[in-house]
Design a protein around this motif. Structure first.
Motif, PDB file in Angstrom:
ATOM      1  N   ARG A 177       1.708  25.750  -9.793  1.00  0.00           N
ATOM      2  CA  ARG A 177       2.773  25.835 -11.212  1.00  0.00           C
ATOM      3  C   ARG A 177       2.094  26.943 -12.143  1.00  0.00           C
ATOM      4  NH1 ARG A 177       1.714  20.126 -14.284  1.00  0.00           N
ATOM      5  NH2 ARG A 177      -0.355  20.383 -15.134  1.00  0.00           N
ATOM      6  N   GLN A 178       2.857  27.655 -12.740  1.00  0.00           N
ATOM      7  CA  GLN A 178       2.645  28.572 -13.712  1.00  0.00           C
ATOM      8  C   GLN A 178       3.550  28.435 -14.965  1.00  0.00           C
ATOM      9  OE1 GLN A 178       2.725  32.509 -12.338  1.00  0.00           O
ATOM     10  NE2 GLN A 178       1.084  33.154 -13.912  1.00  0.00           N
ATOM     11  N   ALA A 179       2.763  28.199 -16.150  1.00  0.00           N
ATOM     12  CA  ALA A 179       3.304  27.668 -17.394  1.00  0.00           C
ATOM     13  C   ALA A 179       3.410  29.334 -18.100  1.00  0.00           C
ATOM     14  CB  ALA A 179       2.719  27.017 -18.156  1.00  0.00           C
ATOM     15  N   ALA A 199       6.740  24.052 -16.791  1.00  0.00           N
ATOM     16  CA  ALA A 199       6.108  25.315 -15.587  1.00  0.00           C
ATOM     17  C   ALA A 199       7.113  25.656 -14.540  1.00  0.00           C
ATOM     18  CB  ALA A 199       4.780  25.031 -15.014  1.00  0.00           C
ATOM     19  N   VAL A 200       6.977  26.689 -13.975  1.00  0.00           N
ATOM     20  CA  VAL A 200       7.599  27.180 -12.852  1.00  0.00           C
ATOM     21  C   VAL A 200       6.780  26.699 -11.511  1.00  0.00           C
ATOM     22  CG1 VAL A 200       8.645  28.890 -11.243  1.00  0.00           C
ATOM     23  CG2 VAL A 200       8.898  29.150 -13.586  1.00  0.00           C
ATOM     24  N   GLN A 210      -2.262  31.162 -16.351  1.00  0.00           N
ATOM     25  CA  GLN A 210      -2.828  31.384 -14.984  1.00  0.00           C
ATOM     26  C   GLN A 210      -1.779  30.306 -14.070  1.00  0.00           C
ATOM     27  OE1 GLN A 210      -4.543  33.851 -13.549  1.00  0.00           O
ATOM     28  NE2 GLN A 210      -4.902  34.741 -15.609  1.00  0.00           N
ATOM     29  N   ARG A 211      -1.583  30.767 -12.890  1.00  0.00           N
ATOM     30  CA  ARG A 211      -1.149  29.833 -11.991  1.00  0.00           C
ATOM     31  C   ARG A 211      -2.195  28.930 -11.297  1.00  0.00           C
ATOM     32  NH1 ARG A 211       2.648  32.066  -7.269  1.00  0.00           N
ATOM     33  NH2 ARG A 211       3.565  32.848  -8.935  1.00  0.00           N
ATOM     34  N   GLU A 212      -1.708  27.614 -11.589  1.00  0.00           N
ATOM     35  CA  GLU A 212      -2.777  26.429 -11.056  1.00  0.00           C
ATOM     36  C   GLU A 212      -2.213  25.766  -9.754  1.00  0.00           C
ATOM     37  OE1 GLU A 212      -3.660  23.498 -13.717  1.00  0.00           O
ATOM     38  OE2 GLU A 212      -1.710  23.266 -14.475  1.00  0.00           O
ATOM     39  N   LEU A 213      -3.176  25.308  -9.061  1.00  0.00           N
ATOM     40  CA  LEU A 213      -3.103  24.442  -8.231  1.00  0.00           C
ATOM     41  C   LEU A 213      -2.704  23.022  -8.726  1.00  0.00           C
ATOM     42  CD1 LEU A 213      -3.171  23.469  -4.950  1.00  0.00           C
ATOM     43  CD2 LEU A 213      -5.491  23.232  -5.227  1.00  0.00           C
ATOM     44  N   VAL A 214      -1.594  22.425  -8.201  1.00  0.00           N
ATOM     45  CA  VAL A 214      -1.150  21.137  -8.514  1.00  0.00           C
ATOM     46  C   VAL A 214      -1.330  20.058  -7.553  1.00  0.00           C
ATOM     47  CG1 VAL A 214       0.632  19.614  -9.404  1.00  0.00           C
ATOM     48  CG2 VAL A 214       0.705  22.012 -10.093  1.00  0.00           C
TER      49      VAL A 214
END
Length: 120
Positions: A38-40, A91-92, A44-48
């Motif tokens: 996800r990326q808010a 987030a996306v 930074q884009r993070e692993l969920v």
């Protein structure tokens, strides 16, 4: 052609639930490591969450106990069940596949993303 298509996002109140779906074509979800990121805005884009071809799962500390990643091999689909959603979950959300080729090289595939908004 590998394609990942996410769906299921939307607007939900804090404490609510959503289930995201990632319909995969071109590869088998049972044979590859699948993940949700996800990326808010401004972050930074993070692993969920991640699930390996062997079925092992991993989660970000921020979502442990609330999110569950799973797959339906017959439907070639990966899911992210999100419970007790919080505003910071906004987030996306992107579906991701890590594919190991015969040459032992790796390929990373991404979906287009689906918006999750948690707000009162």
């Amino acid at each position: 052609q590998v394609q990942l298509v996410e769906s299921g996002g939307g607007l939900v109140q804090p404490g609510g639930s959503l289930r995201l779906s990632c319909v995969v074509s071109g590869i088998r979800v049972s044979s590859n490591t699948m993940a949700w990121h996800r990326q808010a805005p401004g972050k930074q884009r993070e692993l969920v969450a991640r699930i390996t071809r062997g079925g092992s799962t991993d989660y970000a500390d921020s979502v442990k106990g609330r999110f569950t990643i799973s797959r339906d091999n017959a439907k070639n689909t990966v899911y992210l069940q999100m419970n007790n959603l919080k505003p910071e979950d906004t987030a996306v959300y992107y579906c991701n596949a890590l594919v190991v080729a015969t040459t032992r090289s790796m390929s990373d595939y991404w979906g287009q993303g689906t918006q999750v908004t948690v707000s009162s």
